[in-house]
Design an enzyme around this catalytic site. Structure first.
Site, PDB file in Angstrom:
ATOM      1  N   HIS A  17     115.347   7.375 -24.429  1.00 59.94           N
ATOM      2  CA  HIS A  17     114.772   8.708 -24.599  1.00 59.94           C
ATOM      3  C   HIS A  17     115.791   9.803 -24.294  1.00 59.94           C
ATOM      4  CE1 HIS A  17     114.564   9.560 -20.265  1.00 59.94           C
ATOM      5  NE2 HIS A  17     114.152   8.318 -20.106  1.00 59.94           N
ATOM      6  N   GLU A  61     109.622   2.050 -18.253  1.00 62.21           N
ATOM      7  CA  GLU A  61     110.812   1.980 -17.417  1.00 62.21           C
ATOM      8  C   GLU A  61     110.571   1.075 -16.214  1.00 62.21           C
ATOM      9  OE1 GLU A  61     113.726   1.711 -17.148  1.00 62.21           O
ATOM     10  OE2 GLU A  61     114.712   3.677 -17.059  1.00 62.21           O
TER      11      GLU A  61
END
Length: 510
Positions: A76, A150
């Site tokens: 990202h 994550e």
């Protein structure tokens, strides 16, 4: 005949004495360990031992696939917590900054001509938004998967880094220096992450698609690359992932069935310069691997067979590389004596030495030039099978067509070159030391293998293109572990580069 007993002297320079003993930063990975790991996992004993072995699942083989598949991983863009220096983990409170949105748009442009059948994304806001920008106007729905979130960092999440150090002390220190064994709140986050990444691959490979886009996060993308290649948790933080950095993995079925050939085509192709300061730890020691420019003989360009000078495309590639490196103060350029390599090195050297002559007071910058036969692979390779197409194009598993003696010689010779580069990097006369090594892609693949401490069986797991660069940082000095900032970076070549991914439409072999 090349002697393998002693390190070859660098031509036009002093003889380097190799260190007699160098600490091995982590265990050498060999293909024979796969069977041993499979056996150990089949008969776990205590719960603690099962936890300790969880990281080894990186090397468990994949099920067979029917057709070739390319997977493009993107991290990202910059988030608000990235900007603040907070530990994010799998929390979902940060969003993309304006810079992060711009990075995602740059990645969209990098991938605009590529064909994707499906997009997988982490469900976290920062990753999902990045995926939406890159996916653009495509009609197919983005598939979210919680396993792509994550790394779970539990009590660490939300803390500024100095707060984590103050609150957790030894645990925070272990997170920094020994993440694979880091334990918090009764969990081993990196080991858990490796298990999740392995699960992700089962789902991605099972999907009926030829090209998949996966948008996720720093740590999970590291784990995806590592588990695909059979590397364990000790490789955490070794394979850098910058904001919106793009990595490419190819999966190709074997004719005999079994686990597919897997090749890292590209690592961390970033929206910005790969040699500028940014993600990762600061370092004053760096090795930049520059692949020679394209040559006059097309076959030699692809496979490196023969000693050919560069063609016009190769000269342009070398000039573009020299321009990319212009802001760096290069100490030494070491090259193969091969014509294309020497020509590439000379172009870089000339631009480096002219870098400080742009003002009124011209003081040329001196760059030491050396050549070493240990980087010359032109005479090593004689494919041992009739079908040399994989070897000529460095496709996944390309090394399978080579005699064991050839790959052993390459491993030994490149090991000498690697040790010489580390010795050169150890020179204390300069606080900041940047060394450029110019060679054929196969020589650099072998050097990357030595950096990662893997055996010759991994040669076919990497791909490099003519004119590309790979960057290895040494934040703990040349006796520490090398951190790979990027592999096969070619965005600086612009229109003269091989596209970041080539269309897989009607091309199962990429």
């Amino acid at each position: 005949m090349i002697s393998l007993g002693l390190a070859s002297p660098l031509l036009h320079g002093r003889l380097h004495l190799l260190p007699t003993k160098r600490q091995t930063p982590f265990t050498v990975r060999s293909s024979s360990s796969l069977q041993e790991i499979d056996k150990s996992l089949s008969s776990p004993t205590t719960a603690e031992e099962r936890e300790l072995r969880s990281g080894l699942q990186a090397s468990v083989q994949f099920p067979p696939i029917k057709a070739a598949k390319r997977v493009v991983l993107v991290r990202h863009g910059q988030s608000t917590w990235n900007e603040e220096g907070r530990i994010q983990g799998s929390s979902n409170f940060s969003v993309l900054t304006k810079k992060g949105e711009a990075q995602a748009e740059t990645s969209r442009q990098m991938l605009i001509d590529d064909s994707f059948d499906v997009c997988f994304s982490s469900p976290l806001i920062r990753s999902k938004r990045t995926a939406e920008i890159i996916w653009g106007t495509r009609e197919d729905e983005i598939l979210t998967d919680s396993d792509l979130r994550e790394i779970d960092l539990y009590s660490f999440q939300g803390l500024l880094k100095h707060e984590g150090k103050a609150k957790f002390g030894p645990a925070y220190r272990q997170w920094q220096v020994d993440a694979a064994n880091f334990n918090i709140d009764g969990h081993y986050p990196v080991r858990e992450l490796w298990g999740r990444a392995r699960n992700c691959w089962d789902k991605i490979l099972a999907h009926e698609s030829k090209s998949a886009l996966v948008v996720a996060h720093n740590a999970v993308n590291q784990a995806l690359v590592a588990t695909a290649m059979g590397l364990g948790t000790e490789y955490f933080r070794i394979l850098l992932q910058s904001n919106c950095g793009v990595s490419v993995l190819d999966f190709v079925p074997r004719l005999e069935g079994g686990s597919p050939y897997i090749c890292l085509n590209r690592l961390n192709q970033t929206p910005g310069s790969p040699v500028a300061s940014g993600a990762g730890r600061k370092t004053s020691k760096r090795i930049i691997l520059v692949c020679q420019g394209s040559t006059q003989d097309t076959e030699a360009t692809i496979a490196g067979l023969g000693d050919q000078p560069m063609n016009m495309l190769g000269v342009i590639q070398a000039q573009k590389t020299a321009e990319l490196l212009l802001d760096l103060k290069v100490s030494t350029i070491v090259s193969s004596p091969n014509s294309a390599c020497a020509g590439t090195a000379n172009i870089i050297s000339q631009m480096q030495e002219a870098a400080d002559c742009l003002g009124a007071d011209c003081v040329p910058r001196y760059v030491e030039m050396k050549k070493t036969p240990d980087l010359d692979v032109a005479g090593l390779f004689q494919p041992s099978t009739k079908d040399t197409s994989d070897f000529l194009s460095l496709r996944p598993g390309w090394s399978k067509g080579l005699d064991d003696g050839v790959t052993s010689t390459l491993q030994e010779q490149s090991g000498q070159a690697w040790r010489s580069l580390l010795t050169e990097l150890s020179d204390e006369s300069e606080e900041e030391k940047i060394i450029i090594a110019v060679a054929h892609p196969i020589a650099h693949i072998a050097l990357i293998g030595h950096c990662l401490n893997v055996t010759k069986e991994w040669l076919g797991s990497f791909h490099l293109d003519a004119g590309s660069i790979s960057v290895i940082d040494f934040p703990d000095g040349p006796t520490g572990r090398g951190i790979i900032r990027c592999i096969n970076y070619s965005a600086h070549l612009g229109r003269w580069s091989i596209p970041i991914t080539r269309s897989t439409v009607d091309d199962d072999s990429f």
